[in-house]
Design an enzyme around this catalytic site. Structure first.
Site, PDB file in Angstrom:
ATOM      1  N   ASN A  11      89.896  47.980  48.656  1.00 27.87           N
ATOM      2  CA  ASN A  11      90.106  48.641  47.414  1.00 27.87           C
ATOM      3  C   ASN A  11      89.041  48.937  46.463  1.00 27.87           C
ATOM      4  OD1 ASN A  11      91.152  49.687  45.203  1.00 27.87           O
ATOM      5  ND2 ASN A  11      92.793  48.584  44.741  1.00 27.87           N
ATOM      6  N   LYS A  13      88.443  50.328  43.816  1.00 30.32           N
ATOM      7  CA  LYS A  13      88.922  50.660  42.279  1.00 30.32           C
ATOM      8  C   LYS A  13      87.808  51.566  41.787  1.00 30.32           C
ATOM      9  CE  LYS A  13      91.225  46.101  42.339  1.00 30.32           C
ATOM     10  NZ  LYS A  13      91.715  45.072  41.818  1.00 30.32           N
ATOM     11  N   GLU A  99      97.445  47.564  38.679  1.00 33.58           N
ATOM     12  CA  GLU A  99      96.666  47.938  37.550  1.00 33.58           C
ATOM     13  C   GLU A  99      97.315  49.537  37.166  1.00 33.58           C
ATOM     14  OE1 GLU A  99      93.102  47.703  39.721  1.00 33.58           O
ATOM     15  OE2 GLU A  99      93.019  45.471  39.351  1.00 33.58           O
TER      16      GLU A  99
HETATM   17  P1  13P Z   1      90.569  41.266  43.903  1.00 37.14           P
HETATM   18  O1  13P Z   1      90.300  40.892  45.635  1.00 37.14           O
HETATM   19  O2  13P Z   1      89.401  41.479  43.343  1.00 37.14           O
HETATM   20  O3  13P Z   1      91.318  40.116  43.281  1.00 37.14           O
HETATM   21  O4  13P Z   1      91.547  42.517  43.943  1.00 37.14           O
HETATM   22  C1  13P Z   1      92.609  42.443  44.537  1.00 37.14           C
HETATM   23  C2  13P Z   1      93.297  44.062  44.599  1.00 37.14           C
HETATM   24  O5  13P Z   1      93.861  44.294  43.467  1.00 37.14           O
HETATM   25  C3  13P Z   1      93.319  44.874  45.676  1.00 37.14           C
HETATM   26  O6  13P Z   1      94.147  45.949  45.305  1.00 37.14           O
END
Ligand code: 13P
Length: 252
Positions: A11, A13, A99
């Site tokens: 992901n 983001k 989020e």
């Molecule tokens: P991290 O691996 O950066 O902790 O993020 C996890 C996440 O939100 C994947 O969707």
């Protein structure tokens, strides 16, 4: 004994322009040789999906989106629909990430609508659930998870439950470097599987893949994947570096 094909999703983001997408995916494609019986996908931002689709064409890596709207089209400025994502070649769509629950106010009811919209468009929903640190410290973890899973799966037929994916992402482990221990994660995954059996039947529950997310790194993936009910990972930060994502995807 049921076998569930392990699934690793990166992901990204809100990271990666199209140029950065080319750079990262070219490196991943050069380094990754995928073992049999394993699925890998990446979820770039919407603006890079077409670039990613072009680079991934003919490879075993699948495409995922990070969100969708619950309507197939209409006057929803700034939104993206399931059919649009399907046309771009997406297989999966992440729904209800913490989020989005936290910053965009997404509710369980909206998430349930998005799950149905994804299914109508022929996309596999990856439904995120997870408790905050405060909820864990109050002993409310399983109550929160049950509410979120039940909320997202309102009106789902057993057959539909078998083909979707759940991602357990404790909010306190996301981006903090603080991973749930394999046994903490396993306990919640097992509880989710038991709930899926209540909502459908045990055969269905044994088919549904449940991923773990939250500070998954090359040095903890192997021990997480050794747990009976952990069927893969949703990887944030570590998916933005080709070598760490490749190491996670080829967990042992
Ligand atoms: P991290 O691996 O950066 O902790 O993020 C996890 C996440 O939100 C994947 O969707």
């Amino acid at each position: 004994m049921v076998t569930r094909c392990p699934l690793i999703i990166g992901n990204w983001k809100m990271h990666c322009t199209r140029a950065e997408t080319e750079h990262l995916l070219s490196a991943v494609l050069a380094q990754l040789s995928l073992p049999p019986e394993r699925e890998v996908a990446v979820a770039p931002p919407f603006t890079a999906l077409e670039t990613a689709a072009r680079l991934l064409a003919g490879s075993a890596i699948r495409l995922a989106a990070q969100n969708l709207h619950w309507e197939p089209q209409g006057a929803f400025t700034g939104e993206i629909s399931g059919p649009m994502l399907k046309e771009l070649g997406c297989t999966y769509v992440i729904i209800g990430h913490s989020e989005r629950r936290q910053y965009c106010g997404e509710t369980d009811a909206q998430i349930a609508r998005k799950v149905r919209a994804a299914q109508r468009a022929g996309l596999v929903p990856v439904i995120c659930v997870g408790e905050t640190l405060e909820e864990r410290e109050q002993g409310a973890t399983l109550a929160v998870i049950r509410r979120q899973v039940r909320g997202a799966l309102q009106d789902q037929a057993p057959l539909a439950i078998a083909s979707l994916v759940i991602a357990y992402e404790p909010v306190w482990a996301i981006g903090t470097g603080r991973t749930a221990t394999p046994s903490q994660a396993q306990a919640v995954h097992e509880a989710i599987r038991n709930l899926l059996a209540e909502l459908s039947n045990s055969e269905t529950a044994n088919t549904t893949r449940i991923l773990y997310g939250g500070s998954v790194k090359p040095d903890n993936i192997d021990s997480l994947m050794a747990e009976a009910d952990i069927d893969g990972a949703l990887v944030g930060g570590a998916s933005l570096q080709a070598d760490s994502f490749v190491r996670i995807a080829t967990f042992r």
